[in-house]
Design a protein around this motif. Structure first.
Motif, PDB file in Angstrom:
ATOM      1  N   MET A  36       0.829  -1.210   0.000  1.00  9.43           N
ATOM      2  CA  MET A  36       0.000   0.000   0.000  1.00  9.43           C
ATOM      3  C   MET A  36       0.862   1.259   0.000  1.00  9.43           C
ATOM      4  O   MET A  36       0.512   2.262  -0.635  1.00  9.43           O
ATOM      5  N   TYR A  37       2.003   1.209   0.669  1.00  6.97           N
ATOM      6  CA  TYR A  37       2.914   2.350   0.638  1.00  6.97           C
ATOM      7  C   TYR A  37       3.343   2.651  -0.798  1.00  6.97           C
ATOM      8  O   TYR A  37       3.299   3.793  -1.246  1.00  6.97           O
ATOM      9  N   PHE A  38       3.769   1.612  -1.501  1.00  7.88           N
ATOM     10  CA  PHE A  38       4.227   1.828  -2.872  1.00  7.88           C
ATOM     11  C   PHE A  38       3.083   2.161  -3.822  1.00  7.88           C
ATOM     12  O   PHE A  38       3.294   2.813  -4.836  1.00  7.88           O
ATOM     13  N   LYS A  39       1.886   1.752  -3.504  1.00 11.49           N
ATOM     14  CA  LYS A  39       0.744   2.086  -4.358  1.00 11.49           C
ATOM     15  C   LYS A  39       0.376   3.558  -4.215  1.00 11.49           C
ATOM     16  O   LYS A  39       0.076   4.227  -5.201  1.00 11.49           O
ATOM     17  N   GLY A  77       4.869   5.691  -2.501  1.00 10.42           N
ATOM     18  CA  GLY A  77       6.238   5.356  -2.882  1.00 10.42           C
ATOM     19  C   GLY A  77       6.614   5.788  -4.283  1.00 10.42           C
ATOM     20  O   GLY A  77       5.803   6.235  -5.083  1.00 10.42           O
ATOM     21  N   THR A  78       7.910   5.679  -4.508  1.00 13.78           N
ATOM     22  CA  THR A  78       8.445   5.930  -5.840  1.00 13.78           C
ATOM     23  C   THR A  78       9.267   4.721  -6.212  1.00 13.78           C
ATOM     24  O   THR A  78      10.199   4.384  -5.498  1.00 13.78           O
ATOM     25  N   PRO A  79       8.983   4.034  -7.243  1.00 19.76           N
ATOM     26  CA  PRO A  79       7.892   4.289  -8.192  1.00 19.76           C
ATOM     27  C   PRO A  79       6.560   3.819  -7.626  1.00 19.76           C
ATOM     28  O   PRO A  79       6.509   2.936  -6.781  1.00 19.76           O
ATOM     29  N   ARG A  80       5.492   4.407  -8.112  1.00 15.05           N
ATOM     30  CA  ARG A  80       4.153   3.976  -7.699  1.00 15.05           C
ATOM     31  C   ARG A  80       3.780   2.735  -8.488  1.00 15.05           C
ATOM     32  O   ARG A  80       3.841   2.743  -9.708  1.00 15.05           O
ATOM     33  N   THR A  81       3.418   1.703  -7.737  1.00 10.25           N
ATOM     34  CA  THR A  81       3.061   0.434  -8.355  1.00 10.25           C
ATOM     35  C   THR A  81       2.028  -0.287  -7.509  1.00 10.25           C
ATOM     36  O   THR A  81       1.999  -0.117  -6.297  1.00 10.25           O
ATOM     37  N   GLU A  82       1.191  -1.059  -8.164  1.00  6.70           N
ATOM     38  CA  GLU A  82       0.159  -1.823  -7.464  1.00  6.70           C
ATOM     39  C   GLU A  82       0.543  -3.284  -7.270  1.00  6.70           C
ATOM     40  O   GLU A  82      -0.249  -4.065  -6.758  1.00  6.70           O
ATOM     41  N   VAL A  83       1.753  -3.657  -7.670  1.00  9.76           N
ATOM     42  CA  VAL A  83       2.167  -5.053  -7.616  1.00  9.76           C
ATOM     43  C   VAL A  83       2.072  -5.610  -6.196  1.00  9.76           C
ATOM     44  O   VAL A  83       1.546  -6.710  -5.982  1.00  9.76           O
ATOM     45  N   GLY A  84       2.559  -4.869  -5.214  1.00 10.92           N
ATOM     46  CA  GLY A  84       2.537  -5.344  -3.827  1.00 10.92           C
ATOM     47  C   GLY A  84       1.130  -5.609  -3.323  1.00 10.92           C
ATOM     48  O   GLY A  84       0.879  -6.609  -2.649  1.00 10.92           O
TER      49      GLY A  84
END
Length: 124
Positions: free
Chosen positions: A32-35, A38-45
């Motif tokens: 959720m942090y990376f979504k 974070g940088t880069p923004r990603t939904e993978v996690g």
């Protein structure tokens, strides 16, 4: 001849699932942090840990029900276990408390040793 349900086995499975639930919470929070931040923004996690956490969450609830029945938990202990499943890392906090108070089938004497006259609290 059937073997009786082993309380120690139920408690061991509950501990394992509770730690897995806490780890999946950590993975989901990082995702959720990376979504969102974070940088880069990603939904993978979130895409990976969302379903993992959901499955482990259900397993935790089932394990809590079975362990609570085996150990004859009171209503208060049931509620704390269920609350522990909702709060991030709450399952581990619940385990620590349950171990210290003897609610996981462990001997609370180790916690109260050296304190004359103190006994373990009754299960709620």
């Amino acid at each position: 001849m059937t073997r009786a349900f082993d309380v120690r086995n139920a408690a061991a499975w509950f501990r394992l699932i509770a730690f897995a639930e806490a780890l999946s919470w950590i993975g989901l929070l990082i995702g959720m942090y990376f979504k969102y931040l974070g940088t880069p923004r990603t939904e993978v996690g979130v895409k990976v840990f969302g379903p993992v956490h959901g499955g482990v969450f259900i397993a935790f609830l089932v394990a809590a029900v079975l362990t609570g029945m085996a150990l004859k938990w009171g209503v208060g202990t049931w509620l704390l276990a269920l609350l522990g499943s909702i709060v991030p890392l709450g399952s581990v906090i619940f385990l620590i408390w349950a171990d210290r108070t003897g609610r996981m089938g462990s001997d609370p004497v180790a916690v109260t040793a050296g304190q004359p006259g103190r006994t373990a609290p009754e299960t709620t």
